[in-house]
Design an enzyme around this catalytic site. Sequence first.
Site, short mmCIF file in Angstrom:
data_model
loop_
_atom_site.label_atom_id
_atom_site.label_comp_id
_atom_site.label_asym_id
_atom_site.label_seq_id
_atom_site.Cartn_x
_atom_site.Cartn_y
_atom_site.Cartn_z
N GLU A 21 53.63 -11.31 12.20
CA GLU A 21 53.53 -12.05 13.26
C GLU A 21 54.12 -11.26 14.25
OE1 GLU A 21 53.84 -16.65 12.83
OE2 GLU A 21 55.40 -15.69 12.03
N TYR A 53 54.18 -26.22 40.88
CA TYR A 53 53.94 -26.01 39.46
C TYR A 53 53.12 -24.70 39.39
CZ TYR A 53 49.83 -28.29 41.92
OH TYR A 53 48.88 -28.72 42.79
N GLU A 73 61.32 -23.35 18.64
CA GLU A 73 62.44 -24.26 18.97
C GLU A 73 63.21 -23.38 20.10
OE1 GLU A 73 61.93 -25.40 14.68
OE2 GLU A 73 61.53 -23.59 15.98
N LYS A 98 52.02 -24.50 18.68
CA LYS A 98 51.68 -23.15 18.14
C LYS A 98 50.54 -23.58 17.12
CE LYS A 98 53.34 -19.52 15.61
NZ LYS A 98 54.51 -18.58 14.84
#
Length: 118
Positions: A21, A53, A73, A98
């Site tokens: 990854e 935004y 997290e 994810k």
Amino acid sequence: MDKVIIKQLKVDTVIGVYDWEKEINQSLYLDIEMQWNIAQAAQNDDYQHALCYETVSNRLIELITEKPVELIETVAEMVANCLMSEFNVPWVMVTVNKPGAVKSCQNVAVEIVRQKQD
């Protein structure tokens, strides 16, 4: 409570705990709800009192892609801290998705709610 909401902000970044990854970009999708009093901006149709935004989205993409992170997290906490410190958002809910992280499910996510302490 008024809110400004950003849904499914796509961020391609290096994220994950496995060695493979750390070699690729993966897509995260962020859902963000930010408490923001829109009354003054709406009453006067005045952009300077709005929470932009586009500016928020661009800053979050920059933040998340600055360096590799292992955990979604961590991304959620980074986003919440940025919104409260840089944009003066008093309350935020951040969901970091994810998709494809686990083969047997469509998506995994974490969701946090943070607010400034008075």
